[in-house]
Design a protein around this motif. Sequence first.
Motif, PDB file in Angstrom:
ATOM      1  N   MET A   1       0.836  -1.204   0.000  1.00 51.12           N
ATOM      2  CA  MET A   1       0.000   0.000   0.000  1.00 51.12           C
ATOM      3  C   MET A   1       0.873   1.258   0.000  1.00 51.12           C
ATOM      4  O   MET A   1       1.885   1.304   0.686  1.00 51.12           O
ATOM      5  N   THR A   2       0.475   2.240  -0.765  1.00 48.44           N
ATOM      6  CA  THR A   2       1.181   3.512  -0.779  1.00 48.44           C
ATOM      7  C   THR A   2       0.270   4.600  -0.240  1.00 48.44           C
ATOM      8  O   THR A   2       0.203   5.697  -0.780  1.00 48.44           O
ATOM      9  N   GLU A   3      -0.431   4.275   0.838  1.00 50.46           N
ATOM     10  CA  GLU A   3      -1.303   5.248   1.483  1.00 50.46           C
ATOM     11  C   GLU A   3      -1.059   5.211   2.988  1.00 50.46           C
ATOM     12  O   GLU A   3      -0.610   4.212   3.542  1.00 50.46           O
ATOM     13  N   LEU A   4      -1.388   6.326   3.622  1.00 54.38           N
ATOM     14  CA  LEU A   4      -1.368   6.427   5.073  1.00 54.38           C
ATOM     15  C   LEU A   4      -2.816   6.657   5.501  1.00 54.38           C
ATOM     16  O   LEU A   4      -3.384   7.706   5.225  1.00 54.38           O
ATOM     17  N   LEU A   5      -3.397   5.680   6.165  1.00 50.82           N
ATOM     18  CA  LEU A   5      -4.830   5.684   6.403  1.00 50.82           C
ATOM     19  C   LEU A   5      -5.204   6.261   7.759  1.00 50.82           C
ATOM     20  O   LEU A   5      -4.442   6.173   8.719  1.00 50.82           O
ATOM     21  N   THR A   6      -6.391   6.814   7.829  1.00 54.26           N
ATOM     22  CA  THR A   6      -6.998   7.166   9.102  1.00 54.26           C
ATOM     23  C   THR A   6      -7.747   5.939   9.626  1.00 54.26           C
ATOM     24  O   THR A   6      -7.980   4.962   8.896  1.00 54.26           O
ATOM     25  N   ALA A   7      -8.165   6.005  10.885  1.00 54.94           N
ATOM     26  CA  ALA A   7      -8.936   4.900  11.445  1.00 54.94           C
ATOM     27  C   ALA A   7     -10.238   4.702  10.680  1.00 54.94           C
ATOM     28  O   ALA A   7     -10.647   3.566  10.395  1.00 54.94           O
ATOM     29  N   ALA A   8     -10.892   5.796  10.325  1.00 55.51           N
ATOM     30  CA  ALA A   8     -12.154   5.695   9.599  1.00 55.51           C
ATOM     31  C   ALA A   8     -11.955   5.069   8.222  1.00 55.51           C
ATOM     32  O   ALA A   8     -12.777   4.262   7.763  1.00 55.51           O
ATOM     33  N   GLN A   9     -10.886   5.436   7.543  1.00 54.69           N
ATOM     34  CA  GLN A   9     -10.614   4.860   6.229  1.00 54.69           C
ATOM     35  C   GLN A   9     -10.335   3.364   6.334  1.00 54.69           C
ATOM     36  O   GLN A   9     -10.795   2.573   5.507  1.00 54.69           O
ATOM     37  N   MET A  10      -9.597   2.961   7.372  1.00 60.31           N
ATOM     38  CA  MET A  10      -9.318   1.542   7.556  1.00 60.31           C
ATOM     39  C   MET A  10     -10.599   0.776   7.868  1.00 60.31           C
ATOM     40  O   MET A  10     -10.829  -0.322   7.331  1.00 60.31           O
ATOM     41  N   ARG A  11     -11.462   1.344   8.705  1.00 56.60           N
ATOM     42  CA  ARG A  11     -12.725   0.678   9.012  1.00 56.60           C
ATOM     43  C   ARG A  11     -13.572   0.508   7.762  1.00 56.60           C
ATOM     44  O   ARG A  11     -14.235  -0.522   7.564  1.00 56.60           O
ATOM     45  N   ALA A  12     -13.564   1.518   6.904  1.00 55.97           N
ATOM     46  CA  ALA A  12     -14.351   1.444   5.673  1.00 55.97           C
ATOM     47  C   ALA A  12     -13.846   0.327   4.765  1.00 55.97           C
ATOM     48  O   ALA A  12     -14.649  -0.389   4.132  1.00 55.97           O
ATOM     49  N   ILE A  13     -12.539   0.158   4.684  1.00 57.92           N
ATOM     50  CA  ILE A  13     -11.968  -0.906   3.859  1.00 57.92           C
ATOM     51  C   ILE A  13     -12.342  -2.274   4.421  1.00 57.92           C
ATOM     52  O   ILE A  13     -12.727  -3.193   3.684  1.00 57.92           O
ATOM     53  N   GLU A  14     -12.252  -2.424   5.748  1.00 53.19           N
ATOM     54  CA  GLU A  14     -12.618  -3.688   6.383  1.00 53.19           C
ATOM     55  C   GLU A  14     -14.110  -3.976   6.200  1.00 53.19           C
ATOM     56  O   GLU A  14     -14.498  -5.114   5.875  1.00 53.19           O
ATOM     57  N   THR A  15     -14.934  -2.961   6.402  1.00 52.24           N
ATOM     58  CA  THR A  15     -16.381  -3.142   6.267  1.00 52.24           C
ATOM     59  C   THR A  15     -16.758  -3.552   4.857  1.00 52.24           C
ATOM     60  O   THR A  15     -17.608  -4.440   4.645  1.00 52.24           O
ATOM     61  N   ALA A  16     -16.121  -2.934   3.874  1.00 48.41           N
ATOM     62  CA  ALA A  16     -16.405  -3.279   2.477  1.00 48.41           C
ATOM     63  C   ALA A  16     -16.043  -4.728   2.194  1.00 48.41           C
ATOM     64  O   ALA A  16     -16.783  -5.434   1.478  1.00 48.41           O
TER      65      ALA A  16
END
Length: 511
Positions: A1-16
């Motif tokens: 990954m070439t991104e630095l994620l926020t907690a909300a962004q990580m949760r969205a990826i997991e939820t998807a």
Amino acid sequence: MTELLTAAQMRAIETAAIESGEASGRELMERAGRGVVDAVLAHWPDLASASRKAVVLCGPGNNGGDGFVVARLFREWGWQVEVFLYGDPGKLPPDAKANCARWRDMGPVGDLKDAPRRADGADLYVDALFGTGLGRPLEGAALDWVTTQAADPACAAKTVAVDMPSGLCSDSGRELGGVAVSAALTVSFHALKLGHVLDAGPDRCGRAVVAGIGLRGGAAGAARPVQAPGCAMLGKAGRAHKFTHGHALVLTGDAGRTGAARLAARAALRIGAGLVTLGVPGSAQQDVACQITALMLARVEGAGGLAGVLEDPRINALCLGPGLGMARARDLVPVALKGAGHARSVVLDADALSAFEDAPEALFGMLHAGCVLTPHAGEFGRLFADIAGTLAAPATGGPAFSRLDAVRAAAERAGCVVLLKGADTVIAAPDGRAAVHAAAYERAAPWLATAGAGDVLAGMIAGLLARGYAPMAAAKAAAWLHVEAARAHGAGLIAEDLPEAIPQVLRDLGC
């Protein structure tokens, strides 16, 4: 990954992933636990040679569920494992509760207040108390344990943090309530989070590694870590001439104050600008002429003198600020930004920023999209006092206001690219694009804490702008090359060494 994620962004990826049927929460938790075990044995290979003792500290959420998986896997490996829980096991989320039950078939779950917290209490401590979702300061038994652990370097040297050291805000790297676990190793999942690279993150994480857990995709609007620049523009074509690569003008201060500008100009030339001219007042002309060879010199006495020099349309990038002096900065900056009708890129640093601390809106009104501001923390505070004040306020809840938030807000206000210097350099554009260059972990460069290093960075950006780089691209490439030059030189570095290290860095890149 070439991104630095926020907690909300990580949760969205997991939820998807879960909602699409790509993986269940239980499966992701199992993969996370295995990722931690693999990372521990890679980091401490001697731990694989004999039966060891691990103390696993589990929290009340899914991070605690990861901890129960780690405990079970180490027990299956043949280790002695003790598990301690903070909170009510009956209130664990479903997946964490299921893994807690699996662990209970193997051993008891103690109360966190009874957990050992000294280095001699275990061969390994696993911090699975709170991960990326922490939104408030630690309290109770968690606060007591973390406070003791963080104060003991020997215990910290045996600690692995699951996803994020407990107490650390995953979006900002700030310690909520002023305390966080100090780990030797931190295992993040899928991608690094902003908190791993910002503020106290690198100090608290020790070494940060990423364990894949089978997720795909990124997040729109996520910040990106600065990567090594490509050589398509850093190299030079065989049939090119000096003006092909631009002409940068660096303005100096009065006699006795020209060193910083000379550093910047040297850096601009080394990074590949075709010509670099130092614009000097008459009082400094002889001083500068005695100390330059490849650099050119032009007399720039005041606003009128600069306007005259800028009648040459081949000058396409300017650098103002290093050693310029407040009065001279107030005189020259408006002319530089007006540009005598020609579209020019401008780097403003040091005095060119501080000169407008009493009237920052006046500066913002003159800026344009071709500008790059390169403040350090003090200069940033003078220009963006309210934003800096919010950043300086204690972090009492999460997600806490971060350096990334601050620089994005500053870039939007200024209407141009802003680069906030520091070990965690943050670069943002007015449209919200942002990048972080952390001189941390394997790219740590403590030698950059030396006078003049920032002047060299400003010159490097100006040189890249002269060569045709867009402002955001110039700032990112210069930040990476600046750190790499420091790493190439190493201990004993002074600012004069940085431009001279650039050629080897470019050769190593294959340019």
